[in-house]
Design a protein around this motif. Structure first.
Motif, PDB file in Angstrom:
ATOM      1  N   GLY A 187       0.822  -1.208   0.000  1.00 41.84           N
ATOM      2  CA  GLY A 187       0.000   0.000   0.000  1.00 41.84           C
ATOM      3  C   GLY A 187       0.854   1.254   0.000  1.00 41.84           C
ATOM      4  N   PHE A 188       1.926   1.211   0.815  1.00 44.77           N
ATOM      5  CA  PHE A 188       2.816   2.363   0.886  1.00 44.77           C
ATOM      6  C   PHE A 188       3.468   2.631  -0.480  1.00 44.77           C
ATOM      7  CE2 PHE A 188       7.305   3.638   1.416  1.00 44.77           C
ATOM      8  CZ  PHE A 188       7.076   4.943   1.791  1.00 44.77           C
ATOM      9  N   LEU A 189       3.975   1.544  -1.099  1.00 42.18           N
ATOM     10  CA  LEU A 189       4.631   1.700  -2.399  1.00 42.18           C
ATOM     11  C   LEU A 189       3.647   2.203  -3.445  1.00 42.18           C
ATOM     12  CD1 LEU A 189       6.950  -1.442  -2.480  1.00 42.18           C
ATOM     13  CD2 LEU A 189       7.622   0.941  -2.220  1.00 42.18           C
ATOM     14  N   ALA A 190       2.408   1.680  -3.404  1.00 38.01           N
ATOM     15  CA  ALA A 190       1.395   2.109  -4.374  1.00 38.01           C
ATOM     16  C   ALA A 190       1.088   3.602  -4.199  1.00 38.01           C
ATOM     17  CB  ALA A 190       0.127   1.283  -4.185  1.00 38.01           C
ATOM     18  N   THR A 191       0.968   4.028  -2.937  1.00 35.91           N
ATOM     19  CA  THR A 191       0.699   5.446  -2.673  1.00 35.91           C
ATOM     20  C   THR A 191       1.820   6.309  -3.227  1.00 35.91           C
ATOM     21  OG1 THR A 191      -0.203   4.675  -0.575  1.00 35.91           O
ATOM     22  CG2 THR A 191      -0.025   7.041  -0.864  1.00 35.91           C
ATOM     23  N   TRP A 192       3.056   5.859  -2.937  1.00 37.28           N
ATOM     24  CA  TRP A 192       4.231   6.580  -3.409  1.00 37.28           C
ATOM     25  C   TRP A 192       4.240   6.657  -4.939  1.00 37.28           C
ATOM     26  CZ3 TRP A 192       9.889   4.519  -2.462  1.00 37.28           C
ATOM     27  CH2 TRP A 192      10.788   5.417  -3.040  1.00 37.28           C
ATOM     28  N   GLU A 193       3.855   5.557  -5.577  1.00 34.57           N
ATOM     29  CA  GLU A 193       3.819   5.509  -7.033  1.00 34.57           C
ATOM     30  C   GLU A 193       2.810   6.525  -7.575  1.00 34.57           C
ATOM     31  OE1 GLU A 193       5.007   3.950 -10.761  1.00 34.57           O
ATOM     32  OE2 GLU A 193       5.817   3.527  -8.771  1.00 34.57           O
ATOM     33  N   LEU A 194       1.667   6.614  -6.883  1.00 35.07           N
ATOM     34  CA  LEU A 194       0.565   7.437  -7.396  1.00 35.07           C
ATOM     35  C   LEU A 194       0.804   8.935  -7.213  1.00 35.07           C
ATOM     36  CD1 LEU A 194      -2.588   5.359  -6.419  1.00 35.07           C
ATOM     37  CD2 LEU A 194      -1.769   5.909  -8.709  1.00 35.07           C
ATOM     38  N   ILE A 195       1.430   9.322  -6.102  1.00 31.72           N
ATOM     39  CA  ILE A 195       1.569  10.757  -5.809  1.00 31.72           C
ATOM     40  C   ILE A 195       2.236  11.530  -6.954  1.00 31.72           C
ATOM     41  CG2 ILE A 195       2.747  12.431  -4.305  1.00 31.72           C
ATOM     42  CD1 ILE A 195       2.014  10.631  -1.946  1.00 31.72           C
ATOM     43  N   PRO A 196       3.430  11.095  -7.429  1.00 37.94           N
ATOM     44  CA  PRO A 196       3.983  11.825  -8.577  1.00 37.94           C
ATOM     45  C   PRO A 196       3.227  11.570  -9.880  1.00 37.94           C
ATOM     46  CG  PRO A 196       5.470  10.072  -7.862  1.00 37.94           C
ATOM     47  CD  PRO A 196       4.337  10.080  -6.899  1.00 37.94           C
ATOM     48  N   ARG A 197       2.701  10.353 -10.059  1.00 35.89           N
ATOM     49  CA  ARG A 197       1.987  10.042 -11.304  1.00 35.89           C
ATOM     50  C   ARG A 197       0.755  10.930 -11.477  1.00 35.89           C
ATOM     51  NH1 ARG A 197       5.404   7.218 -14.198  1.00 35.89           N
ATOM     52  NH2 ARG A 197       6.052   5.206 -13.376  1.00 35.89           N
ATOM     53  N   LEU A 198       0.087  11.206 -10.347  1.00 36.87           N
ATOM     54  CA  LEU A 198      -1.100  12.057 -10.427  1.00 36.87           C
ATOM     55  C   LEU A 198      -0.742  13.539 -10.359  1.00 36.87           C
ATOM     56  CD1 LEU A 198      -3.503  10.068  -8.046  1.00 36.87           C
ATOM     57  CD2 LEU A 198      -3.496  10.073 -10.544  1.00 36.87           C
ATOM     58  N   GLY A 199       0.566  13.795 -10.188  1.00 34.60           N
ATOM     59  CA  GLY A 199       1.009  15.187 -10.191  1.00 34.60           C
ATOM     60  C   GLY A 199       0.747  15.930  -8.892  1.00 34.60           C
ATOM     61  N   ILE A 200       0.533  15.185  -7.781  1.00 37.52           N
ATOM     62  CA  ILE A 200       0.342  15.868  -6.485  1.00 37.52           C
ATOM     63  C   ILE A 200       1.651  16.536  -6.067  1.00 37.52           C
ATOM     64  CG2 ILE A 200      -0.259  15.550  -4.046  1.00 37.52           C
ATOM     65  CD1 ILE A 200      -1.964  13.118  -5.013  1.00 37.52           C
ATOM     66  N   ILE A 201       2.755  15.794  -6.248  1.00 40.72           N
ATOM     67  CA  ILE A 201       4.084  16.395  -6.107  1.00 40.72           C
ATOM     68  C   ILE A 201       4.796  16.200  -7.441  1.00 40.72           C
ATOM     69  CG2 ILE A 201       6.332  16.254  -4.952  1.00 40.72           C
ATOM     70  CD1 ILE A 201       4.954  15.310  -2.469  1.00 40.72           C
ATOM     71  N   ASP A 202       5.495  17.243  -7.868  1.00 40.64           N
ATOM     72  CA  ASP A 202       6.184  17.196  -9.154  1.00 40.64           C
ATOM     73  C   ASP A 202       7.136  15.992  -9.248  1.00 40.64           C
ATOM     74  OD1 ASP A 202       7.686  17.689 -11.434  1.00 40.64           O
ATOM     75  OD2 ASP A 202       7.467  19.858 -11.194  1.00 40.64           O
ATOM     76  N   GLU A 203       7.090  15.300 -10.388  1.00 41.41           N
ATOM     77  CA  GLU A 203       7.931  14.116 -10.591  1.00 41.41           C
ATOM     78  C   GLU A 203       9.419  14.441 -10.465  1.00 41.41           C
ATOM     79  OE1 GLU A 203       7.825  10.918 -13.863  1.00 41.41           O
ATOM     80  OE2 GLU A 203       5.751  11.585 -13.662  1.00 41.41           O
ATOM     81  N   ARG A 204       9.772  15.676 -10.762  1.00 43.08           N
ATOM     82  CA  ARG A 204      11.193  16.046 -10.668  1.00 43.08           C
ATOM     83  C   ARG A 204      11.683  15.996  -9.226  1.00 43.08           C
ATOM     84  NH1 ARG A 204      11.117  21.668 -13.538  1.00 43.08           N
ATOM     85  NH2 ARG A 204       9.220  21.628 -12.284  1.00 43.08           N
ATOM     86  N   TYR A 205      10.752  16.202  -8.283  1.00 42.65           N
ATOM     87  CA  TYR A 205      11.160  16.238  -6.877  1.00 42.65           C
ATOM     88  C   TYR A 205      10.917  14.912  -6.174  1.00 42.65           C
ATOM     89  CZ  TYR A 205      10.962  21.172  -7.992  1.00 42.65           C
ATOM     90  OH  TYR A 205      11.140  22.388  -8.585  1.00 42.65           O
ATOM     91  N   LEU A 206       9.932  14.174  -6.643  1.00 42.58           N
ATOM     92  CA  LEU A 206       9.638  12.873  -6.033  1.00 42.58           C
ATOM     93  C   LEU A 206       9.344  11.884  -7.159  1.00 42.58           C
ATOM     94  CD1 LEU A 206       9.050  11.274  -3.358  1.00 42.58           C
ATOM     95  CD2 LEU A 206       6.652  11.789  -3.761  1.00 42.58           C
ATOM     96  N   PRO A 207      10.384  11.152  -7.598  1.00 44.19           N
ATOM     97  CA  PRO A 207      10.150  10.186  -8.672  1.00 44.19           C
ATOM     98  C   PRO A 207       9.268   9.043  -8.170  1.00 44.19           C
ATOM     99  CG  PRO A 207      12.501  10.460  -8.200  1.00 44.19           C
ATOM    100  CD  PRO A 207      11.750  11.144  -7.118  1.00 44.19           C
ATOM    101  N   PRO A 208       8.499   8.390  -9.062  1.00 42.70           N
ATOM    102  CA  PRO A 208       7.660   7.268  -8.645  1.00 42.70           C
ATOM    103  C   PRO A 208       8.497   6.133  -8.039  1.00 42.70           C
ATOM    104  CG  PRO A 208       7.237   7.865 -10.925  1.00 42.70           C
ATOM    105  CD  PRO A 208       8.396   8.675 -10.479  1.00 42.70           C
ATOM    106  N   ALA A 209       7.830   5.315  -7.216  1.00 34.35           N
ATOM    107  CA  ALA A 209       8.528   4.244  -6.495  1.00 34.35           C
ATOM    108  C   ALA A 209       9.278   3.305  -7.443  1.00 34.35           C
ATOM    109  CB  ALA A 209       7.526   3.462  -5.652  1.00 34.35           C
TER     110      ALA A 209
END
Lengths: 257, 280
Positions: free
Chosen positions: B38-60
């Motif tokens: 669940g944690f990894l999935a959340t981490w994957e989704l946050i940058p993918r959905l653009g909540i935090i910029d991918e440049r600052y938080l790459p997907p899991a």
């Protein structure tokens, strides 16, 4: 007489150490070790001026803000996770991993996400300090005495009242142990967040002195940090004594029996 | 301390609860795995959905790929080796000093009283305050790391040893005296076994603190190791690489915790009491 002896025990060694330091810096001038007189002079000169307002107070403010937020988050989260069995099982490995990450490595991460700002520095402190409080609270909540818990249930005490009168008091010794760890960690993180990328604050100032080879000033900064650590430690001990008075009393009765 | 907690009928975990948890074990582990997923999935989704910029938080997935790639690189293992060397040396020096001083101070009432104020004053001084001094004295060498690690770990162990030596049972000690055991023999057969559980707790705490300080020294001072690599990755814009290294430090932390618990179990296998830890 007794008070005198106690005072002697408290003061003898520090006085001896200062004397040794004073004697060893009498003759030869060592670049790295200032004389006691120089250090005391510089200390007053450097820290009792505008710098106190511009560097020391904001640092301490951020530290207190971060630690307070960490305690609130840690206790609320800990009570929640500790009370719900499946939630604990679900989160345990993730929490273990997060606790194992050395907090300073989060500084570059948070700089990326938040930029070099004051909220970043507070976030660094929170992100490191929250784990000891959270994990200790979880343990404390888990260890609530079964009989007390059943009694509370029988009397229909549930919800907020249960947390307020049973869970929090039972877990408080553990929570305080967590807070104690958080305080020393918070001070370390405060300094690191300022050393890494900053233009003000205690950590930044001390590094500036070191880079410009202002050795006595640098030492005076180290002394300020030391005093801050000692002050926090004393404030904590005083608070712990008051908060856990019932607990220590109970322990004494138990041990005497 | 520990025996009192047993005798007073303090909160000792009930046996029934343990038996239940044994039956629940597979479920518990499944939940744990679900939590990680669940944690990894959340981490994957946050940058993918653009909540935090991918440049600052790459997907899991990206970070894990970078971490696996690191595992194949010699440079990565050299950094790990450098960090672990500093960690181990600093810890050993701190433990040796703290045990020596702890037993000396702890075995005399006079010394204990005389050193108390100094110990209480020096202990809360954050070891990072010594960073500038370490830089001046040693520059970006391993000695800088060692200085910080030793200072921080030393207090953890010393305090625990002092507690442990204070916990010695007077009856046992006097019995040993009556049987004509000398000072050294008493330390070996009475004081040391009493203090060992405390010492192990101190060592476990110190091991964690030593890792934190090793990484800190590398990060801030630039002495060789993983911390320096993280700082370099950040300033060089290798963001996935930086997150991979952060994960690596977390894994090392987990390993050290596990190793310490294992050593503690092994050395204290004879020690049957459920002891309440004194957390310093």
């Amino acid at each position: 007489m007794k008070a005198l002896t106690t005072l002697g025990y408290v003061l003898a060694l520090p006085i001896l150490l200062v004397l040794v330091w004073w004697a060893s810096t009498l003759g030869a001038v060592n670049f790295f070790v200032p004389t006691p007189a120089t250090l005391v002079g510089k200390f007053g000169e450097v820290w009792f001026g505008p710098r106190f307002l511009s560097d020391v107070l904001p640092s301490v403010g951020r530290l207190l803000l971060g630690v307070t937020a960490a305690i609130v988050i840690g206790v609320v989260g800990g009570v929640l996770i500790g009370s719900v069995r499946w939630l604990r099982a679900l989160l345990e490995p993730v929490l273990e991993f997060f606790r194992a990450i050395p907090p300073p490595v989060l500084v570059p991460v948070l700089i990326l996400v938040m930029g070099v700002t004051d909220p970043m520095k507070v976030a660094v402190i929170i992100s490191g300090c929250v784990w000891p409080v959270l994990l200790n609270t979880i343990e404390g909540v888990r260890a609530v005495d079964g009989v007390l818990s059943d009694s509370a249930h029988t009397y229909g005490i549930s919800g907020w009242a249960r947390v307020r009168y049973l869970v929090l008091p039972s877990a408080s010794p553990q929570i305080m142990a967590g807070v104690r760890q958080s305080l020393s960690l918070g001070l370390i993180l405060m300094v690191i967040s300022e050393m890494f990328a900053s233009s003000s604050g205690l950590g930044f100032t001390i590094v500036q002195f070191q880079r410009s080879f202002a050795i006595p000033e640098m030492w005076s900064g180290i002394v300020v940090l030391g005093l801050l650590g000692v002050a926090l430690s004393f404030i904590f001990q005083w608070a712990e004594r008051n908060i856990l008075r019932w607990y220590h009393g109970q322990k004494e009765v138990e041990n005497a029996a | 301390m520990s025996s009192n907690a047993m005798a007073s009928g303090g909160p000792v975990p009930s046996v029934g609860r343990d038996r239940r948890s044994v039956r629940r074990l597979p479920l518990k582990q499944l939940l744990g795995l679900a939590g990680i997923a669940g944690f990894l999935a959340t981490w994957e989704l946050i940058p993918r959905l653009g909540i935090i910029d991918e440049r600052y938080l790459p997907p899991a997935t990206e970070v894990i790929v970078a971490l696996v790639r690191d595992f194949g690189l010699t440079a990565f293992w050299i950094s790990v080796g450098e960090t672990m060397t500093a960690w181990f040396l600093g810890l050993v020096i701190a433990i040796a000093l703290a045990v020596l001083l702890g037993f000396v101070i702890g075995s005399s009432d006079f010394l204990r009283k005389a050193t108390n104020s100094t110990v209480e004053f020096l202990r809360p001084i954050p070891s990072v305050a010594l960073i500038p001094l370490a830089v001046l004295l040693f520059g970006v060498k391993i000695e800088s790391s060692l200085m910080l690690i030793t200072y921080a770990a030393f207090w953890q162990v010393l305090i625990q040893v002092l507690y442990g030596v204070a916990d010695v049972d007077m009856v046992a000690n006097n019995t040993a005296k009556t049987y004509g055991l000398g000072r050294m023999a008493r330390i070996r057969y009475v004081v040391f076994p009493t203090a060992l559980p405390y010492l192990m707790t101190g060592v476990r705490l110190a091991a964690t603190v030593a890792l934190v300080l090793a990484i800190t020294a590398e990060l801030v001072i630039g002495s060789p190791g993983l911390g320096r690599e993280i700082a370099l990755a950040q300033s060089g814009g290798a963001i996935s690489g930086m997150y991979a290294l952060v994960l690596a430090t977390g894994l090392i932390g987990v390993l050290i915790n596990g190793l310490m618990r294992f050593i503690e179990k092994k050395t204290l296998s004879w020690h049957s009491s459920v002891r309440s830890e004194v957390i310093v």
